[in-house]
Design a protein around this motif. Structure first.
Motif, short mmCIF file in Angstrom:
data_model
loop_
_atom_site.label_atom_id
_atom_site.label_comp_id
_atom_site.label_asym_id
_atom_site.label_seq_id
_atom_site.Cartn_x
_atom_site.Cartn_y
_atom_site.Cartn_z
N LYS A 166 8.65 6.50 6.71
CA LYS A 166 7.56 7.56 6.95
C LYS A 166 6.35 7.71 6.16
CE LYS A 166 11.53 10.86 7.95
NZ LYS A 166 12.19 11.84 7.36
N VAL A 167 6.66 7.32 5.00
CA VAL A 167 5.45 7.29 4.01
C VAL A 167 4.55 6.17 4.51
CG1 VAL A 167 4.83 6.54 1.58
CG2 VAL A 167 6.79 8.12 1.96
N TRP A 168 5.20 4.88 4.72
CA TRP A 168 4.04 3.86 5.39
C TRP A 168 3.54 4.16 6.46
CZ3 TRP A 168 3.91 -0.10 9.07
CH2 TRP A 168 3.15 -1.13 8.59
N LEU B 77 1.62 2.60 -1.72
CA LEU B 77 0.58 1.83 -2.34
C LEU B 77 0.36 0.60 -1.29
CD1 LEU B 77 1.25 1.89 -6.00
CD2 LEU B 77 -0.34 3.01 -5.13
N ALA B 78 1.17 0.15 -0.82
CA ALA B 78 1.11 -0.98 0.02
C ALA B 78 0.23 -0.74 1.12
CB ALA B 78 2.37 -1.58 0.68
N ARG B 79 0.02 0.60 1.62
CA ARG B 79 -0.83 1.10 2.61
C ARG B 79 -2.41 1.54 2.07
NH1 ARG B 79 -2.45 0.05 6.50
NH2 ARG B 79 -3.11 1.96 7.21
N SER B 80 -2.00 2.41 1.03
CA SER B 80 -3.24 2.82 0.46
C SER B 80 -4.22 2.10 -0.39
CB SER B 80 -3.18 4.19 -0.29
OG SER B 80 -2.34 3.79 -1.51
N VAL C 130 -2.09 -11.18 9.30
CA VAL C 130 -0.79 -10.30 9.03
C VAL C 130 -0.89 -10.24 7.42
CG1 VAL C 130 1.80 -10.18 9.00
CG2 VAL C 130 0.52 -11.09 11.10
N TYR C 131 -0.49 -8.87 7.00
CA TYR C 131 -0.57 -8.74 5.71
C TYR C 131 0.77 -7.97 5.28
CZ TYR C 131 -5.37 -10.45 5.90
OH TYR C 131 -6.39 -11.14 6.19
N ALA C 132 1.82 -8.38 4.86
CA ALA C 132 3.31 -8.13 5.07
C ALA C 132 3.49 -7.79 3.52
CB ALA C 132 4.14 -8.93 5.42
N ALA C 133 4.27 -6.61 3.00
CA ALA C 133 4.83 -6.34 1.75
C ALA C 133 6.17 -5.93 1.91
CB ALA C 133 3.83 -5.14 1.35
N VAL C 134 6.77 -6.02 0.93
CA VAL C 134 8.31 -5.72 1.02
C VAL C 134 8.08 -4.63 0.15
CG1 VAL C 134 10.58 -5.93 -0.11
CG2 VAL C 134 9.10 -8.01 0.89
N CYS C 135 8.77 -3.39 0.62
CA CYS C 135 8.81 -2.04 -0.21
C CYS C 135 10.29 -1.58 -0.28
CB CYS C 135 8.14 -0.95 0.60
SG CYS C 135 6.34 -1.30 0.74
N GLN C 136 10.65 -1.36 -1.47
CA GLN C 136 12.08 -0.65 -1.74
C GLN C 136 12.20 0.69 -2.32
OE1 GLN C 136 13.52 -3.71 -4.55
NE2 GLN C 136 13.82 -5.03 -2.76
N ASP C 137 10.82 1.18 -2.13
CA ASP C 137 10.79 2.64 -2.47
C ASP C 137 9.62 3.56 -1.93
OD1 ASP C 137 8.56 2.52 -4.37
OD2 ASP C 137 10.09 1.47 -5.62
N PRO C 138 9.74 4.78 -1.73
CA PRO C 138 8.29 5.35 -1.10
C PRO C 138 7.16 5.09 -1.71
CG PRO C 138 10.22 6.95 -0.78
CD PRO C 138 10.66 5.58 -1.84
N HIS D 46 -5.27 3.73 4.43
CA HIS D 46 -5.74 2.64 3.48
C HIS D 46 -6.93 3.58 2.68
CE1 HIS D 46 -7.56 -0.60 1.45
NE2 HIS D 46 -8.54 -0.81 2.10
N LEU D 47 -7.13 3.23 1.58
CA LEU D 47 -8.40 3.95 0.93
C LEU D 47 -9.48 3.06 0.88
CD1 LEU D 47 -6.43 5.33 -2.24
CD2 LEU D 47 -7.05 6.69 -0.15
N GLY D 48 -9.94 2.63 1.97
CA GLY D 48 -11.09 1.62 2.08
C GLY D 48 -12.37 2.25 1.87
N ASP D 49 -12.47 3.70 1.78
CA ASP D 49 -13.94 4.20 1.29
C ASP D 49 -13.89 4.10 -0.15
OD1 ASP D 49 -11.59 6.03 0.96
OD2 ASP D 49 -12.75 7.89 1.54
#
Length: 156
Positions: A121-123, A94-97, A81-89, A128-131
């Protein structure tokens, strides 16, 4: 996608709004609670929802408590599990990409529902920019730390 949602009494109202949004976007929602605004203990809901993410029973998780940090603290104790707190889009993107998070944590007492729904919505739509080598390398390092210090669920 199949999404686990969970939170405590402080996140209940926002969790209900997030569930409605996810359903409208044709995601399957699994609600681990809390199921009302009565005072409760966050780990009772976040822990089983985190296990569902780690075990692949759901694709991702969205956890909502008062400020988000309690949920992230619990979730990040679970291998996979890789969790991030996000308070704005922007942070959600960035948490995803950049970080390939699979759990989003939001503070129901910190942000209003309009921005919270935009964060979701954004998340949910950011890949992820895995490439891109630097992001893959960085995420791989985090996974190695997890493998060194946390036990896979299969080893428990």
């Amino acid at each position: 996608m199949k999404i686990a949602v969970a939170g405590d009494h402080a996140g209940f109202a926002l969790k209900e709004e997030v569930k409605a949004l996810l359903t409208s976007l044709e995601h399957e929602v699994v609600d681990f609670g809390a199921h009302n605004e009565e005072a409760c203990d966050l780990p009772d809901y976040i822990y089983p929802a985190s296990l569902a993410v780690a075990e692949g029973k759901v694709d991702r998780g969205i956890f909502i408590d008062g400020v988000g940090y309690g949920s992230a603290m619990i979730a990040n104790k679970i291998y996979g599990v890789y969790a991030a707190v996000c308070q704005d889009p922007f942070c959600a993107e960035l948490a995803r990409s950049h970080s390939d998070t699979n759990v989003l944590c939001i503070g129901g007492k910190i942000i209003g529902s309009a921005i919270a729904l935009e964060i979701v919505k954004v998340w949910m739509t950011t890949e992820h920019l895995g490439d891109v080598e630097k992001y893959k390398r960085r995420v791989d390092k985090v996974v190695k730390i997890s493998e060194k210090h946390l036990k896979p669920l299969s080893d428990l």
